[in-house]
Design an enzyme around this catalytic site. Structure first.
Site, PDB file in Angstrom:
ATOM      1  CD  GLU A   1      60.133  60.940  -1.689  1.00 22.21           C
ATOM      2  OE1 GLU A   1      60.720  60.739  -2.291  1.00 22.21           O
ATOM      3  OE2 GLU A   1      62.114  61.934  -1.686  1.00 22.21           O
TER       4      GLU A   1
ATOM      5  CB  CYS B   1      64.461  62.055   8.436  1.00 20.62           C
ATOM      6  SG  CYS B   1      65.108  62.952   7.648  1.00 20.62           S
TER       7      CYS B   1
ATOM      8  CB  CYS C   1      65.502  73.927   1.124  1.00 21.74           C
ATOM      9  SG  CYS C   1      66.883  74.645   2.440  1.00 21.74           S
TER      10      CYS C   1
ATOM     11  CB  CYS D   1      73.785  74.441   1.442  1.00 20.27           C
ATOM     12  SG  CYS D   1      73.037  75.364   2.783  1.00 20.27           S
TER      13      CYS D   1
ATOM     14  CB  CYS E   1      72.115  70.763  -0.052  1.00 20.07           C
ATOM     15  SG  CYS E   1      69.983  69.740   0.860  1.00 20.07           S
TER      16      CYS E   1
ATOM     17  CB  CYS F   1      72.175  63.600   3.751  1.00 16.95           C
ATOM     18  SG  CYS F   1      72.779  62.642   5.091  1.00 16.95           S
TER      19      CYS F   1
HETATM   20  N1  SAH Z   1      67.806  72.902   6.407  1.00 19.09           N
HETATM   21  C1  SAH Z   1      68.530  71.812   8.127  1.00 19.09           C
HETATM   22  C2  SAH Z   1      67.521  70.535   7.459  1.00 19.09           C
HETATM   23  C3  SAH Z   1      68.759  69.978   7.015  1.00 19.09           C
HETATM   24  S1  SAH Z   1      69.032  68.998   6.548  1.00 19.09           S
HETATM   25  C4  SAH Z   1      69.775  72.088   8.346  1.00 19.09           C
HETATM   26  O1  SAH Z   1      70.178  72.450   7.184  1.00 19.09           O
HETATM   27  O2  SAH Z   1      70.420  72.206   8.585  1.00 19.09           O
HETATM   28  C5  SAH Z   1      70.532  67.651   6.977  1.00 19.09           C
HETATM   29  C6  SAH Z   1      71.618  67.937   7.240  1.00 19.09           C
HETATM   30  O3  SAH Z   1      71.645  66.947   6.063  1.00 19.09           O
HETATM   31  C7  SAH Z   1      72.361  69.377   7.194  1.00 19.09           C
HETATM   32  O4  SAH Z   1      73.643  68.986   8.094  1.00 19.09           O
HETATM   33  C8  SAH Z   1      72.425  69.311   5.894  1.00 19.09           C
HETATM   34  O5  SAH Z   1      73.814  70.110   5.469  1.00 19.09           O
HETATM   35  C9  SAH Z   1      72.652  67.922   5.862  1.00 19.09           C
HETATM   36  N2  SAH Z   1      73.279  67.268   4.123  1.00 19.09           N
HETATM   37  C10 SAH Z   1      72.483  67.538   3.166  1.00 19.09           C
HETATM   38  N3  SAH Z   1      72.961  67.742   1.601  1.00 19.09           N
HETATM   39  C11 SAH Z   1      73.613  66.583   2.390  1.00 19.09           C
HETATM   40  C12 SAH Z   1      74.408  65.425   1.241  1.00 19.09           C
HETATM   41  N4  SAH Z   1      74.534  66.151   0.347  1.00 19.09           N
HETATM   42  N5  SAH Z   1      75.738  65.112   2.052  1.00 19.09           N
HETATM   43  C13 SAH Z   1      75.604  64.980   3.105  1.00 19.09           C
HETATM   44  N6  SAH Z   1      74.868  65.683   4.280  1.00 19.09           N
HETATM   45  C14 SAH Z   1      73.878  66.851   3.128  1.00 19.09           C
END
Ligand code: SAH
Length: 377
Positions: A107, A120, A127, A131, A134, A358
């Site tokens: 997406e 975005c 991935c 984490c 996420c 996010c």
């Molecule tokens: N893998 C990359 C891109 C990820 S997305 C990275 O980690 O930076 C971009 C941002 O969204 C990242 O900072 C990630 O940690 C954050 N993110 C992921 N899940 C989230 C959530 N549930 N709530 C808020 N931010 C989130």
């Protein structure tokens, strides 16, 4: 905990068809010549694709009719097909679900603001970084996207902007953030090829300024070091989420390989070399990483660095016990950081009601949900 770094595709798959956008401008010309087509036709293709976002060979009137189908098949095979799109925010936010040639779904999210329009995009399906807050991280890595598949998301967004489909009339796509599904630095070459496609002046690329492109990473130091050498001053965003290694080992598991100090040092070198301030991404999670002492520690860590903090209210993922911070804790966190002179913004949460924020993009179509985190800067 043992961390497995997945830099390659986990299993053998049928490769997506080679696309113009997988190649450098020189390789595009070489390929034309290989096909018995004059090199200048590669430039014409580039104008159609990157300037007019036009992949319909019937309308390429400057190319002889008998060549159009061959050139379309060889240069612009369809890599992404729209399955579904949903809008919210009065038509100013739009989430698109794309199917790739092998049925894999990803997406992208397009967000229109008063002064810019940002897409975005995803760099991987799934991935491997794991984490725990996420949603993408929970599903694991399906595969890397090719440069063509990444670029196609941007070109599609540019086409939507130009067509006037977004509320507010025709506009120009101005910003690209690699904050959808995936870890860009774990798919480095394809991401860099697509960054060049996005930033190269027309006709070789879309001509979007490097400063308007953000590459967000969990902190793969080898990737940050490589990016520093590229000479393309994109905005670097580092997903720190806490200033202390003890908690970061669990929030961002790759921290067991590269510690906070090493990640910040690599980002500092990036800032010194490119002259670009970097962003620290920090998802505020209630009673987990939002304590005043952590803000204090973060302030101390960042006060003499060329960095800006982007606080993201946690977007709770299905089944997670974690939630966003209380307003008063968020306010105090900001206040303490600011007392150290550290620039801070709290990110808005565009697209939440369409699961476009996010970590929350979920494709209801799939048996196992495809999720990406789509966030505005
Ligand atoms: N893998 C990359 C891109 C990820 S997305 C990275 O980690 O930076 C971009 C941002 O969204 C990242 O900072 C990630 O940690 C954050 N993110 C992921 N899940 C989230 C959530 N549930 N709530 C808020 N931010 C989130």
């Amino acid at each position: 905990m043992e961390i497995k770094l997945v830099f390659d595709e986990p299993k053998q798959r049928v490769k997506p068809p080679k696309h113009f956008a997988d190649l450098s401008p020189e390789e595009r010309k070489a390929k034309a010549i290989e096909l018995g087509i004059p090199a200048f036709r590669a430039n014409q293709m580039a104008v159609h694709f990157f300037t007019h976002f036009n992949d319909d060979p019937d309308s390429w009137t400057d190319i002889p009719k008998e060549l159009r189908q061959t050139m379309a098949a060889e240069f612009t095979p369809k890599l992404i097909t729209l399955v579904k799109s949903i809008t919210c925010d009065n038509g100013k936010t739009r989430k698109d679900l794309w199917k790739l040639h092998d049925g894999v779904l990803v997406e992208s999210v397009l967000m229109r603001y008063s002064d810019r329009t940002t897409v975005c995009i995803s760099s991987q399906a799934g991935c491997g970084m794991n984490c725990p807050f996420c949603a993408t991280g929970q599903a694991g890595l399906t595969r890397n996207l090719t440069a063509g598949e990444i670029t196609a998301q941007v070109v599609a967004a540019a086409r939507i902007c130009a067509s006037g489909e977004l509320e507010g009339g025709p506009t120009r796509l101005s910003n690209v953030v690699f904050m959808g599904m995936g870890e860009p630095m774990a798919n480095y070459n394809a991401v860099m090829r697509s960054v060049r496609n996005i930033t190269s002046p027309q006709p070789d690329g879309l001509g979007i300024g490097a400063r308007s492109v953000t590459v967000s990473t969990v902190g793969l130091v080898n990737g940050i070091e490589k990016l520093t050498q590229e000479g393309i001053p994109v905005t670097l965003a580092v997903s720190l989420h806490t200033p202390d290694d003890e908690l970061r080992d669990t929030l961002v598991p790759i921290n067991s390989r590269w510690k906070v100090r090493e990640v910040l040092e690599a980002a500092d070198k990036y800032a010194d070399t490119t002259g670009r301030r970097y962003s620290i991404e920090y998802a505020l999670i209630r009673d987990i990483n939002d304590q005043a002492w952590r803000s204090d520690l973060l302030g101390r860590l960042l006060r003499n660095r060329n960095a800006h903090v982007n606080l993201i209210p946690l977007n709770p993922t299905p089944g997670s016990k974690w939630t966003a911070s209380r307003q008063e804790d968020e306010d105090e966190f900001v206040r303490i950081l600011e007392s150290y002179g550290v620039p801070v913004t709290v990110r808005d949460t565009r697209g939440r009601e369409i699961d476009g924020a996010c970590g929350q993009l979920a494709a209801a179509e799939t048996a196992s949900p495809v999720v990406i985190e789509g966030v505005p800067l």
